[in-house]
Design an enzyme around this catalytic site. Structure first.
Site, PDB file in Angstrom:
ATOM      1  N   PRO A   2      -2.413  -0.973   4.270  1.00 23.46           N
ATOM      2  CA  PRO A   2      -2.414  -0.063   5.415  1.00 23.46           C
ATOM      3  C   PRO A   2      -1.222   0.896   5.336  1.00 23.46           C
ATOM      4  O   PRO A   2      -0.086   0.479   5.161  1.00 23.46           O
ATOM      5  CB  PRO A   2      -2.286  -1.020   6.605  1.00 23.46           C
ATOM      6  CG  PRO A   2      -2.811  -2.329   6.107  1.00 23.46           C
ATOM      7  CD  PRO A   2      -2.404  -2.384   4.670  1.00 23.46           C
ATOM      8  N   GLU A   3      -1.514   2.187   5.433  1.00 21.23           N
ATOM      9  CA  GLU A   3      -0.481   3.201   5.370  1.00 21.23           C
ATOM     10  C   GLU A   3      -0.255   3.779   6.767  1.00 21.23           C
ATOM     11  O   GLU A   3      -0.810   3.277   7.741  1.00 21.23           O
ATOM     12  CB  GLU A   3      -0.889   4.293   4.373  1.00 21.23           C
ATOM     13  CG  GLU A   3      -1.237   3.780   2.989  1.00 21.23           C
ATOM     14  CD  GLU A   3      -0.023   3.255   2.219  1.00 21.23           C
ATOM     15  OE1 GLU A   3       1.114   3.381   2.730  1.00 21.23           O
ATOM     16  OE2 GLU A   3      -0.213   2.737   1.111  1.00 21.23           O
ATOM     17  N   HIS A  89      -6.306 -17.443   8.170  1.00 16.85           N
ATOM     18  CA  HIS A  89      -5.518 -16.261   7.841  1.00 16.85           C
ATOM     19  C   HIS A  89      -4.951 -15.569   9.074  1.00 16.85           C
ATOM     20  O   HIS A  89      -4.461 -14.438   8.982  1.00 16.85           O
ATOM     21  CB  HIS A  89      -6.361 -15.269   7.034  1.00 16.85           C
ATOM     22  CG  HIS A  89      -6.834 -15.807   5.725  1.00 16.85           C
ATOM     23  ND1 HIS A  89      -5.986 -16.405   4.813  1.00 16.85           N
ATOM     24  CD2 HIS A  89      -8.076 -15.842   5.170  1.00 16.85           C
ATOM     25  CE1 HIS A  89      -6.680 -16.787   3.748  1.00 16.85           C
ATOM     26  NE2 HIS A  89      -7.939 -16.465   3.950  1.00 16.85           N
ATOM     27  N   ARG A 107      -3.019 -12.276   2.710  1.00 10.98           N
ATOM     28  CA  ARG A 107      -2.012 -12.391   1.651  1.00 10.98           C
ATOM     29  C   ARG A 107      -0.613 -12.732   2.188  1.00 10.98           C
ATOM     30  O   ARG A 107       0.306 -12.966   1.418  1.00 10.98           O
ATOM     31  CB  ARG A 107      -1.977 -11.096   0.834  1.00 10.98           C
ATOM     32  CG  ARG A 107      -3.312 -10.799   0.167  1.00 10.98           C
ATOM     33  CD  ARG A 107      -3.301  -9.497  -0.589  1.00 10.98           C
ATOM     34  NE  ARG A 107      -2.435  -9.558  -1.758  1.00 10.98           N
ATOM     35  CZ  ARG A 107      -2.278  -8.529  -2.606  1.00 10.98           C
ATOM     36  NH1 ARG A 107      -2.918  -7.392  -2.380  1.00 10.98           N
ATOM     37  NH2 ARG A 107      -1.491  -8.639  -3.651  1.00 10.98           N
ATOM     38  N   ARG A 151      16.171  15.552  -6.576  1.00 11.82           N
ATOM     39  CA  ARG A 151      15.392  14.461  -7.180  1.00 11.82           C
ATOM     40  C   ARG A 151      14.639  14.934  -8.422  1.00 11.82           C
ATOM     41  O   ARG A 151      13.827  15.850  -8.356  1.00 11.82           O
ATOM     42  CB  ARG A 151      14.421  13.885  -6.144  1.00 11.82           C
ATOM     43  CG  ARG A 151      15.151  13.237  -4.969  1.00 11.82           C
ATOM     44  CD  ARG A 151      14.191  12.746  -3.913  1.00 11.82           C
ATOM     45  NE  ARG A 151      14.923  12.091  -2.846  1.00 11.82           N
ATOM     46  CZ  ARG A 151      15.135  10.781  -2.778  1.00 11.82           C
ATOM     47  NH1 ARG A 151      14.665   9.983  -3.712  1.00 11.82           N
ATOM     48  NH2 ARG A 151      15.807  10.257  -1.777  1.00 11.82           N
TER      49      ARG A 151
END
Length: 271
Positions: A2-3, A89, A107, A151
């Site tokens: 998930p972003e 879970h 996870r 950068r």
């Protein structure tokens, strides 16, 4: 994973419904990435004021502190009055007067951490190095360009690091760079001021569109109501290696950058 769009979609799906609720119980499952930071009973009796977001973290303001929630690699949040029985879970249930907030994470890379506030050392360790919020007014084009000048790293990697601008995850980095017409491997310091301005606008446009589409569901993401996202259906380059570009019909290329998949059009995107 998930972003930012998925986290924002999650926040929008339950923030208004949980505001003002009284915490009646907290039930912990298997250990997550980081400890809660307090006894579960400490949260009982507190009230939930607001739910905010910082990068990929949900910030749940309490009457006596702050909960930081991270969805990890595969986590999702549910909220409602009648959730299913706790499964193997499900690792965090916060039972409130308005419903139960649950973190589901197969996870276990997610986390729920209690801190006294954003100035708490633990909160600073997690949030202190995050870059500017891309959808806020503070995301300034000139400051963004100046940050890129220091950068040498490929621009896609700089976006993923989250120290210049936060929340542009792997899916969205490929899409953003396509919209801006910039090759993913282009060193950040080579991006001119006009191109940086286009890139900033592309970041805002893609992330806003992703939130409107409910985020991206590649495997198992859903919002707090169990609804999947649909942004991936409109992707211009992500996961389209070998398929024709939707703009010029040239085949989309796929490469690996920093152990992550990258997709781009060699015709539409310039070094």
């Amino acid at each position: 994973m998930p972003e930012l769009p998925e986290v924002e979609v999650t926040r929008l799906s339950f923030a208004g419904r949980i505001a003002g609720a009284r915490i009646e119980a907290v039930v912990m499952g298997k250990p997550l990435r980081w400890p809660l930071g307090c006894e579960a009973q400490t949260l009982t009796g507190q009230h939930i004021k607001t739910v905010r977001r910082r990068g990929k973290y949900l910030l749940i303001d309490l009457s006596g502190g702050l909960l930081l929630m991270h969805l990890g690699m595969s986590g999702s949040v549910s909220f409602g009055l009648h959730l299913q029985p706790v499964g193997k879970h499900d690792h965090f249930d916060m039972v409130t007067s308005l419903g139960t907030l649950r973190l589901h994470d197969p996870r276990r890379f997610g986390a729920v951490v209690y801190v006294s506030g954003e100035d708490d050392p633990v909160a600073q360790k997690l949030l202190g190095r995050l870059g500017v919020e891309p959808l806020g007014d503070e995301f300034d084009a000139l400051v963004f360009h100046q940050a890129l000048q220091g950068r040498k790293t490929a621009i896609k990697q700089v976006l993923l690091e989250g120290q210049v601008v936060v929340g542009v995850g792997n899916i969205y980095a490929s899409e953003v760079l396509f919209l801006a017409g910039i090759r993913p491997a282009t060193p950040a310091l080579r991006i001119s001021k006009p191109r940086a301005a286009r890139l900033r606008q592309a970041i805002r446009q893609v992330l806003t569109q992703a939130v409107a589409k409910g985020g991206s569901t590649l495997r198992d993401f859903s919002n707090a109501d169990g609804e999947a996202g649909h942004f991936q259906l409109d992707a211009m380059v992500y996961d389209r290696a070998g398929l024709p570009c939707k703009v010029c019909a040239a085949p989309i290329k796929g490469i690996r950058q920093g152990q992550r998949s990258t997709f781009y059009c060699a015709h539409c995107q310039k070094p």
